[in-house]
Design an enzyme around this catalytic site. Sequence first.
Site, PDB file in Angstrom:
ATOM      1  N   ASP A 308       9.079  60.930  20.826  1.00  0.00           N
ATOM      2  CA  ASP A 308       7.498  60.988  20.482  1.00  0.00           C
ATOM      3  C   ASP A 308       6.984  61.849  21.535  1.00  0.00           C
ATOM      4  O   ASP A 308       5.511  62.463  21.391  1.00  0.00           O
ATOM      5  CB  ASP A 308       6.984  59.630  20.441  1.00  0.00           C
ATOM      6  CG  ASP A 308       7.283  58.850  18.906  1.00  0.00           C
ATOM      7  OD1 ASP A 308       7.438  59.492  17.962  1.00  0.00           O
ATOM      8  OD2 ASP A 308       7.343  57.767  18.909  1.00  0.00           O
ATOM      9  N   TYR A 392       3.542  54.625  13.714  1.00  0.00           N
ATOM     10  CA  TYR A 392       3.543  53.622  14.918  1.00  0.00           C
ATOM     11  C   TYR A 392       2.425  53.909  15.879  1.00  0.00           C
ATOM     12  O   TYR A 392       1.943  55.156  15.934  1.00  0.00           O
ATOM     13  CB  TYR A 392       4.872  53.531  15.826  1.00  0.00           C
ATOM     14  CG  TYR A 392       5.600  52.477  15.752  1.00  0.00           C
ATOM     15  CD1 TYR A 392       6.530  52.422  14.748  1.00  0.00           C
ATOM     16  CD2 TYR A 392       5.611  51.369  16.339  1.00  0.00           C
ATOM     17  CE1 TYR A 392       7.400  51.415  14.490  1.00  0.00           C
ATOM     18  CE2 TYR A 392       6.367  50.206  16.349  1.00  0.00           C
ATOM     19  CZ  TYR A 392       7.188  50.346  15.463  1.00  0.00           C
ATOM     20  OH  TYR A 392       8.304  49.222  15.499  1.00  0.00           O
TER      21      TYR A 392
HETATM   22 NI    NI Z   1       9.778  48.912  16.001  1.00  0.00          NI
END
Ligand code: NI
Length: 671
Positions: A308, A392
Amino acid sequence: MTITDPTVVAAFAAPPAPSHPLASLSAAEIDAVRAVVLALPTTTERTRFAYVGLEEPHKGEILAWEQGAAVPERAARVQLLDMTTTRSSDLIVSLRTGAVLRETVLDGTAGQLPILDAEFEEVGVIANEDEAWVAALAARGLSVDDVVLVPLSAGSYGLPGEEGRRILRTFAFRQDHPKDHPWAHPVDGLTAYIDVAARAVIDIVDTPGFMVPETSGNFDDPELQGAPLEGLKPIVITQPEGSSFTVDDEHVVWGDWDLRIGFDTREGLILRQLTFKDRPVMYRGSISEMVVPYADPAPNRFWQNYFDTGEYLFGRYTNELELGCDCVGDITYVDAVLADELGAPRTVRNGVCMHEEDFGSLWKHTDIFTGSSEVRRQRRLVISFFTTVGNYDYGFFWYLYLDGTIECEAKLTGILFTSAYPGEDYPFASQVAPGLGAPYHQHLFSARLDMTVDGVANVVNEIDAVRVPVSATNPAGNAFTKQVTPITSELVSGRVADGARNRVWQIASTEQTTSLGQPTSYVLFPTETPVLLADDDSSIASRAAFATKNLFVTKYDPDERYAAGDFVNQHPGGAGIPAFIAGDEPLVGEDLVLWHTFGLTHFPRNEDWPVMPMDYAKFTLKPYNFFERNPVLNVPAPAGHCAPASGHDHSAHGHDHSAQGHAGDGHACHC
Ligand code: NI
């Protein structure tokens, strides 16, 4: 070598110099960089800015500047992608002269520039124009209008036709209406591999037989939420005299702490030049990389692992925070100024949140002999940001405590990455709702900790608790002791946490000692969780080598910034830590950088669906013989009835708060 056309440089208007050589780039500086880039002969209409950030001066130059030497060069690092030709370049631009001080053109064999939002946007268009993709959806009873696409980083698997090309892989998720969260409806068994620049679907992996799960993921739907929980009364945090810290143009002072903060498109929040009681502790701390490797070996998803930071530049997805929602109390926000993909400055309003928190008792004792009864309260300064990377949401919280402790905590929430659960106790995913799978995965963060404990001459010692066998000196067998092992060079610096041994890593000065002769030091307390679980021979083990250990130590090198290397996207592996330690530099009495891997191994549970309650991963740095004694004896006692000197008999004092009738003064110091 300066490679810019001198006539271009002559026309350059230098932006105002910053107040500090480590200041984050200003909007005016980002504008200046853009002007330089637009004047380059290689720049086209399809050139996009993949990254713009401060090119930090060498640490030695900064330390010399603090002693009166010249102000270091002010420069920006710029990464440019031509969306049509995929020409990818990495430039250093002087902000004083406008000269391009260095240009590196990537050849595509050792990684690609990060993925652009502009590329994500094109994936859907390209796939929807592809006959085979449309047919594969139709075979599942779906049209392109029924699904949204989730393009993801490709990794590096040596697949035919991919070498040297910028590849994204995409899944489809069914979305039933504009407010429907598509993560509930993965269209499993179908993946397209796409070359965005060539505008081509180069492969489709089609594994029929999966049903699209029908459960609802609409956690924001009042119907799914149910009747509101009753009985929650307000919690109000007040600081009637304001907070105890000051922020002046990224310079922060709080208690005995003094530091600078910065913000970067790639790393997000950066803590700089931390000193405690005027003694240096850490020169620079940041999350230099993170990877989320998935465990499902299925043909459609064996390649799933996301860096990320290096692939997506998570700093640019930083949330704009809302008072009373994300942060409560007396909050100071700091905006982050980044460059957008056209090179223009973009302000992330309230990107960084700072506040003080009460943190319970700091120290406390009631003495049976003297009658002394004293308590002091701990508090911490919280410096944080939140970023949303696809499904996320990650918070990164740095905590500075009154007693010199530093903590870094990653917070994890958002939505699970989902699959169609294949059934029959599938060993690589949880079933979290009917037919809905959530593949096992890890979240592994690499904190780059450029330590300067009482100066730049440091050593890292591994300290283990060890048992001592029965012997003449240990006849009763009760003995245990600690074993201190210096980490002497880079190639032996790869270490794994070991809770059974209470393993910690001590960063000790090799020049300063206490009056008792002990080296002054800080100790890194890891949290013992698994490092990378993928096989040593896997692609991800080579690409995320940093994550195969909890610790690596390197000698400071200004070019060693990111744990998986500079160009992580599609890199075949071996960059970052393996390259940094290959020279096997000696590490005793040197200027050291610690690379600490921490994180979570996630076997999803039903409670993680449809939105995950917050999970946490952290590490702690504590002073260890950095002081002669407890450095916070001087923290004032809480105001109110538990102030010292009364020597009161606590048992007689009683705890009948209603009878005492005190209004708010006593509760805070309970006592
Ligand atoms: Ni996770």
